[in-house]
Design an enzyme around this catalytic site. Structure first.
Site, PDB file in Angstrom:
ATOM      1  N   TYR A 130      34.147  -6.504  12.830  1.00  0.00           N
ATOM      2  CA  TYR A 130      34.648  -7.816  13.259  1.00  0.00           C
ATOM      3  C   TYR A 130      35.772  -8.281  12.324  1.00  0.00           C
ATOM      4  O   TYR A 130      36.911  -8.273  12.681  1.00  0.00           O
ATOM      5  CB  TYR A 130      33.511  -8.842  13.312  1.00  0.00           C
ATOM      6  CG  TYR A 130      33.942 -10.133  13.971  1.00  0.00           C
ATOM      7  CD1 TYR A 130      34.036 -10.220  15.350  1.00  0.00           C
ATOM      8  CD2 TYR A 130      34.288 -11.248  13.213  1.00  0.00           C
ATOM      9  CE1 TYR A 130      34.468 -11.392  15.966  1.00  0.00           C
ATOM     10  CE2 TYR A 130      34.716 -12.424  13.812  1.00  0.00           C
ATOM     11  CZ  TYR A 130      34.801 -12.487  15.190  1.00  0.00           C
ATOM     12  OH  TYR A 130      35.228 -13.645  15.792  1.00  0.00           O
TER      13      TYR A 130
ATOM     14  N   SER B  87      36.023  -9.600  20.857  1.00  0.00           N
ATOM     15  CA  SER B  87      36.767 -10.811  20.533  1.00  0.00           C
ATOM     16  C   SER B  87      37.754 -10.508  19.404  1.00  0.00           C
ATOM     17  O   SER B  87      38.638  -9.678  19.573  1.00  0.00           O
ATOM     18  CB  SER B  87      35.797 -11.939  20.171  1.00  0.00           C
ATOM     19  OG  SER B  87      36.435 -13.184  20.175  1.00  0.00           O
TER      20      SER B  87
ATOM     21  N   ASP C 211      36.280 -15.379  31.394  1.00  0.00           N
ATOM     22  CA  ASP C 211      36.383 -15.614  29.956  1.00  0.00           C
ATOM     23  C   ASP C 211      37.462 -16.663  29.706  1.00  0.00           C
ATOM     24  O   ASP C 211      38.653 -16.384  29.841  1.00  0.00           O
ATOM     25  CB  ASP C 211      36.719 -14.313  29.217  1.00  0.00           C
ATOM     26  CG  ASP C 211      36.593 -14.442  27.706  1.00  0.00           C
ATOM     27  OD1 ASP C 211      36.580 -15.589  27.210  1.00  0.00           O
ATOM     28  OD2 ASP C 211      36.502 -13.414  27.016  1.00  0.00           O
TER      29      ASP C 211
ATOM     30  N   HIS D 247      32.813 -14.888  27.953  1.00  0.00           N
ATOM     31  CA  HIS D 247      33.065 -14.257  26.658  1.00  0.00           C
ATOM     32  C   HIS D 247      31.844 -13.536  26.106  1.00  0.00           C
ATOM     33  O   HIS D 247      31.930 -12.850  25.095  1.00  0.00           O
ATOM     34  CB  HIS D 247      33.542 -15.323  25.669  1.00  0.00           C
ATOM     35  CG  HIS D 247      34.239 -14.775  24.470  1.00  0.00           C
ATOM     36  ND1 HIS D 247      35.384 -14.004  24.555  1.00  0.00           N
ATOM     37  CD2 HIS D 247      33.959 -14.866  23.143  1.00  0.00           C
ATOM     38  CE1 HIS D 247      35.777 -13.659  23.340  1.00  0.00           C
ATOM     39  NE2 HIS D 247      34.931 -14.155  22.461  1.00  0.00           N
TER      40      HIS D 247
END
Length: 711
Positions: free
Chosen positions: A483, A563, A647, A682
């Site tokens: 991430y 993301s 999203d 999302h």
């Protein structure tokens, strides 16, 4: 009181790879005819430099042309996936591992104890309650909200005496919410529903009503139009939403993108947090016991993050990283709450601190190399005890009301399903309250933490989990998940989807990259704006470590992230395409020159910067923006881009444009597909059946592109 529901959903994880010879053989039997994607002549100018945007038309999520493109892409993708012979076997494995009872941490409201539970394969978790030892009864069953399970329960919040319950729902995965108010006893709706709520908590003021936040409904597309001014409202029970009081955010000259309000447990104070980015906030206090009391600033700038932990009469307990990058706890009098009057209660130390309140005590949750250490303090900052945890991993919870004598917390790690413990606040004794019956044996697996050096010599931790007895000969399919952004920490936790990967013999590796919060504000800032390349370098170095130590090889390595993690995957695969066999960017931020023009994207500028900020920032963004760095003549990994058509956080146009670029420019035989989930956003609230389908598809895609012909 606001309660977070039991999370049974996870972000994206996957598998990987074979030899190129095996891949070539399989591609002969699974040729792909990609849909034609038209190009348009759109050119933007930044600081005198021209940038083409040939797929700009895909940003129009309301056009029939975009809808037709989505349909044609999905037809090709799902036709490819359904021809993989062992997809059904993987789906069955996922179904078995998902099918166990999951129970959340209990909490008390009024005369009842509430908890969330999922029987196993229910699409959404169900809210139950019980009085004493009575049989539990259903309070809210989100599975009845929609036929396909795509309407989910977001937050639940009870009035002061527990007699009323306000809860928010999301439809089709959207960030826009509705709030519904019911009588807790009869479960009957007692007020008209509130609509068009976004990025909001629900904070009651005794039994009068509650505070919530939202934006004006945007002009244009509800899914992609920019939302820029967040406002705080108060809803009086029994009145129409149009009559709700605007509490904060009416000043057009001082807009805030994120505003939230919360009340102290005794209902005396209102606290308002206001910020323009995902990092840094102003904090205000209003004494509700004094008519027309002013709104007083506690922090009047956005250079730090500060929030209220608890109150005791007029004493405020605050957690802050002001002059303390790893955070500290301070106290102040409500009449003089500014930082010059703060007194340390729990001082900053070398580990990142998070803190909760329960039963008149403070529970300090320290992150030590991304794992949990928990200490109990009194309100004066006196250490009471360390809380004994069963293993190295993640502990969450440690919150309760002032009157409560017990609290509940959960413990987990990558190979240990969640266990809930009941803790006696006075004695510190923990006893198991609920033990998972997941069909997975942790004793068969090993999880260890290693440290490796990134490109600039920075030491980065990584936890690697795998089945015991594997050989370090480079042959293991390995999923590298990352991430690296927004001060978010990746701590070890169990997910049945990960268990499926490890049962298949895969190695699961998670590095704690710069940009995250694992080592405080300095670690976060080291992966932002013109230091963002550090994040990608950390990720690439993790891959090289796994290869060097024999866990895997380039032909057996997959990278995954969602993301901001989708950006990570997109950047890594365009910078070092030869290092990975499969890439799985999910709901990714992939167009770094235009991300801030959609929905709440402008609020991400603390991490990314913007193309208009300066010429140097523009050039930096353009040099790593995945959409702008797909080049003709390059052999990219087998790629499955995934997104949701609803999203409205990271709009699907990012993924559409990246997939179109890859399909047009991929030189090798590796497939480039895009899987667009319909009626999905999302990720939050995704129903179980869609989770199983998603992982069956992504795991099948990855294994197939390893050259693995059977399981």
């Amino acid at each position: 009181m606001k309660i977070r529901i039991l999370a049974t959903i996870t972000t994206c994880f996957w598998l990987i790879a074979p030899t190129h010879a095996a891949n070539t053989k399989q591609e002969k039997t699974m040729r792909i005819q990609y849909p034609t994607t038209k190009t348009v002549n759109i050119v933007d100018q930044y600081f005198g430099q021209l940038v083409t945007d040939p797929y700009r038309w895909l940003e129009d999520d309301r056009s029939q042309e975009t809808a037709d493109w989505v349909k044609r892409q999905n037809t090709v993708t799902f036709d490819y996936l359904k021809r993989i012979p062992y997809r059904e076997v993987i789906e069955q494995k996922l179904t078995r591992l998902m099918d166990y009872e999951k129970v959340g941490r209990p909490f008390t409201e009024g005369e009842y104890t509430y908890f969330f539970k999922n029987d196993g394969l229910q699409n959404q978790d169900v809210l139950y309650r019980r009085k004493g030892k009575d049989k539990p009864e259903v309070v809210l069953n989100p599975n009845a909200f929609s036929q396909d399970g795509t309407t989910s329960l977001d937050d639940v919040s009870f009035s002061d005496d527990g007699s009323m319950l306000a809860y928010s729902i999301s439809e089709d995965g959207s960030d826009w919410r509705k709030i519904i108010i019911i009588n807790s006893d009869s479960k009957a709706q007692i007020d008209t529903e509130l609509v068009d709520i976004k990025f909001s908590n629900i904070s009651w003021l005794k039994n009068e009503g509650f505070f919530y936040s939202s934006y004006e409904k945007p002009q244009g597309s509800e899914l992609s139009a920019k939302t820029d001014q967040h406002k705080l409202y108060f809803h009086h029970i029994g009145q129409n939403q149009s009559q709700d009081t605007l509490v904060f955010g009416s000043n057009e000259s001082e807009k805030y993108r994120y505003v939230s309000g919360s009340t102290s447990r005794d209902g005396r104070y209102l606290f308002i947090s206001a910020s323009n980015s995902t990092s840094g906030n102003k904090l205000f206090i209003k004494d509700l016991s004094i008519p027309n009391a002013p709104l007083t600033p506690i922090i009047d700038n956005t250079k730090s993050d500060t929030w209220v932990v608890d109150t005791n009469g007029s004493t405020l307990y605050l957690a802050t990283n002001l002059n303390a990058p790893n955070q500290r706890v301070v106290k102040a009098d409500a009449k003089q709450p500014q930082s010059e009057n703060w007194q340390d209660v729990i001082a900053e130390n070398e580990h990142v601190l998070d803190v909760t309140a329960a039963g008149g005590f403070l529970f300090a949750h320290y992150m030590v190399d991304a794992t949990s250490v928990v200490k109990q303090f009194d309100r004066d900052g006196k250490w009471i005890r360390d809380i004994a945890l069963p293993d190295i991993g993640s502990a969450e919870g440690f919150a309760a009301k002032l009157k409560d004598s017990t609290l509940y917390y959960t413990f987990t790690n990558y190979k240990t399903p969640d266990t809930t413990f009941e803790l006696d606040i006075q004695s510190g004794k923990s006893t198991p309250f609920y033990t998972s019956n997941a069909d997975f044996n942790p004793q068969n697996y090993e999880s260890k933490q290693v440290f490796y050096k990134s490109k600039d010599g920075t030491k980065v931790p990584m936890i690697i989990t795998y089945k015991k007895g594997i050989k370090l000969d480079g042959s293991n399919p390995t999923l590298l998940y990352g991430y690296g952004g927004f001060n978010i920490s990746l701590t070890p936790n169990f997910r049945p989807t990960r268990a499926a990967w490890m049962e298949l013999g895969g190695v699961y590796a998670v590095p704690n990259l710069r940009g995250g919060g694992e080592y405080g504000k300095e670690w976060h800032d080291a992966g932002t704006q013109m230091q963002k390349q550090n994040v990608f370098d950390d990720f690439i170095a993790a891959a090289e470590y796994l290869i060097d130590k024999g866990y895997t090889s380039p032909s057996k390595l997959a990278i995954s992230g969602g993301s901001n993690g989708g950006l990570l995957v997109g950047a890594a695969m365009t910078q070092r395409p030869e290092l990975f066999q499969v890439a799985l960017p999910a709901v990714g931020v992939l167009d770094m020159l235009r991300y801030h023009t959609f929905t709440a994207g402008a609020g991400w500028a603390y991490d990314y910067g913007t193309a208009e900020q300066s010429q140097s920032m523009f050039e930096y963004l353009k040099n790593y923006s995945p959409v702008h760095n797909v080049n003709v003549g390059t052999h990219y990994p087998a790629t499955l881009v995934t997104t949701g058509d609803h999203d409205d956080r990271v709009v699907p146009a990012h993924s559409y444009k990246f997939a179109a670029q890859l399909q047009a420019k991929q030189t090798g035989s590796q497939p480039t597909l895009i899987r667009i989930e319909t009626d999905s956003g999302h990720g939050a609230g995704t129903p179980t059946h869609k989770i199983i389908d998603y992982y069956a598809d992504t795991y099948s895609f990855t294994l197939h592109n390893m050259g693995i012909e059977k399981l």
